[in-house]
Scaffold this active site. Structure first.
Site, mmCIF file in Angstrom:
data_model
loop_
_atom_site.group_PDB
_atom_site.id
_atom_site.type_symbol
_atom_site.label_atom_id
_atom_site.label_comp_id
_atom_site.label_asym_id
_atom_site.label_seq_id
_atom_site.Cartn_x
_atom_site.Cartn_y
_atom_site.Cartn_z
ATOM 1 N N ASP A 139 0.838 -1.199 0.000
ATOM 2 C CA ASP A 139 0.000 0.000 0.000
ATOM 3 C C ASP A 139 0.872 1.249 0.000
ATOM 4 O O ASP A 139 1.657 1.472 0.916
ATOM 5 C CB ASP A 139 -0.897 0.000 1.245
ATOM 6 C CG ASP A 139 -1.784 1.221 1.319
ATOM 7 O OD1 ASP A 139 -2.883 1.196 0.714
ATOM 8 O OD2 ASP A 139 -1.388 2.209 1.961
ATOM 9 N N TYR B 258 2.755 9.874 -0.147
ATOM 10 C CA TYR B 258 3.775 9.266 0.706
ATOM 11 C C TYR B 258 5.196 9.489 0.201
ATOM 12 O O TYR B 258 6.146 9.395 0.974
ATOM 13 C CB TYR B 258 3.557 7.751 0.831
ATOM 14 C CG TYR B 258 2.292 7.312 1.493
ATOM 15 C CD1 TYR B 258 1.438 8.218 2.139
ATOM 16 C CD2 TYR B 258 1.907 5.974 1.483
ATOM 17 C CE1 TYR B 258 0.265 7.798 2.737
ATOM 18 C CE2 TYR B 258 0.740 5.549 2.084
ATOM 19 C CZ TYR B 258 -0.083 6.464 2.707
ATOM 20 O OH TYR B 258 -1.243 6.040 3.298
ATOM 21 N N LYS C 230 -2.745 5.815 -4.170
ATOM 22 C CA LYS C 230 -3.839 6.753 -3.913
ATOM 23 C C LYS C 230 -3.609 8.096 -4.597
ATOM 24 O O LYS C 230 -2.479 8.571 -4.692
ATOM 25 C CB LYS C 230 -3.978 6.986 -2.405
ATOM 26 C CG LYS C 230 -4.014 5.717 -1.580
ATOM 27 C CD LYS C 230 -4.034 6.016 -0.095
ATOM 28 C CE LYS C 230 -3.821 4.759 0.720
ATOM 29 N NZ LYS C 230 -2.406 4.334 0.735
ATOM 30 N N HIS D 81 -7.699 9.405 -1.933
ATOM 31 C CA HIS D 81 -7.050 9.435 -0.610
ATOM 32 C C HIS D 81 -7.927 10.086 0.466
ATOM 33 O O HIS D 81 -7.991 9.605 1.595
ATOM 34 C CB HIS D 81 -5.713 10.178 -0.718
ATOM 35 C CG HIS D 81 -4.726 9.779 0.323
ATOM 36 N ND1 HIS D 81 -3.370 9.721 0.090
ATOM 37 C CD2 HIS D 81 -4.878 9.391 1.612
ATOM 38 C CE1 HIS D 81 -2.745 9.324 1.192
ATOM 39 N NE2 HIS D 81 -3.638 9.134 2.121
#
Length: 275
Positions: free
Chosen positions: A46, A51, A76, A109
């Site tokens: 994931d 990120y 996402k 997200h």
């Protein structure tokens, strides 16, 4: 007892535990951590545009001995990429960074006033075969009900904060009724669970670590946890949750820890959380 996969609404298999990459980094250490996770047995990775780990994820997959088709890869779309064209471009950017030509799961997200337009892009990506499943993150029941008004395909997953301190029972019930698979971020409460007397007691009873007990609690509730660690020993421990079962009585003990407590904040630029 050993149930390593759940089925999404469209029949796609999703591993019942994932490996989270938030704050893992974009360096060689991050790549090696991800390769170790794959070696241990994780098959659900994931990540997210936000990120900053997509390139590391792509490199780890490329350098690993695991075939791409054996990995369930999720990423996402971030808050500044809502709207149909923006979402399409964000998808292209993410797949380019990871060096892949398809995703197993693509997610919104955070909810946004452009949910409907953004979701239409995800639906098109799905019907075109560029993603095997589509879903959302951090959507409340109201957001999902609003999306129902325009969606041709409902989200197959909703990734939210779930752990013993925030059990989200109403959302669990709603998602069961609507065939939406729940995925849990911060499943171990960012370590806060480690000092709970009940969890210490259960750890001794089952001869498992508190994180293992917690992750098993998620799995037995039908929720997919995505723990994150950069410690090789903990990465292996967290995956070793398929050789025991928590009794119904002890599951209820863990449930009793609920305080509807969030351990993580909401991004400052996310204000569409009215529900």
């Amino acid at each position: 007892m050993k149930k390593e996969f759940n089925l999404l609404a469209n029949g796609v298999k999703i591993p019942s535990i994932g490996f989270g990459t938030y704050k893992l980094g974009e360096n060689e250490k991050a790549v090696n951590t991800l390769k170790h996770a794959l070696e241990v047995g994780y098959r659900h990775i994931d990540t997210a545009a936000f990120y900053g780990t997509e390139e590391a994820v792509g490199m780890a997959i490329k350098e690993s001995n695991v075939k791409r088709e054996d990995i369930f890869l999720a990423t996402k779309l971030w808050n500044d990429c809502h709207g149909y064209e923006n979402a399409m471009n964000a998808f292209k950017e993410s797949t380019k960074k990871m060096g892949v030509d398809y995703l197993d799961l693509y997610l919104i997200h955070w909810p946004n006033e452009l949910n409907a337009d953004t979701w239409r892009a995800l639906e098109d990506l799905y019907t075109e075969g560029k993603v095997k499943a589509i879903g959302v993150c951090n959507f409340k029941i109201g957001h999902l009900e609003e999306l129902k008004k325009t969606a041709k395909i409902m989200p197959m997953t909703n990734q939210i904060e779930i752990h013993p301190g925030c059990t989200q029972k109403d959302m669990i019930e709603y998602c069961k009724e609507n065939n939406i698979q729940l995925v849990a971020w911060s499943p171990i409460m960012r370590g806060k669970i480690l000092t709970e007397p009940i969890m210490i007691e259960l750890s001794k009873k089952y001869n498992k670590t508190i994180p293992q007990i917690t992750l098993r609690w998620h799995i037995q509730n039908g929720i997919i946890p995505i723990p994150k660690s950069s410690n090789e020993g903990r990465i292996k421990e967290n995956f070793n949750v398929f050789d025991f079962e928590i009794s119904k009585e002890d599951m209820l003990k863990i449930d009793s820890l609920n305080k509807n407590e969030n351990v993580s904040g909401v991004p400052e630029n996310t204000n569409y959380l009215k529900y």
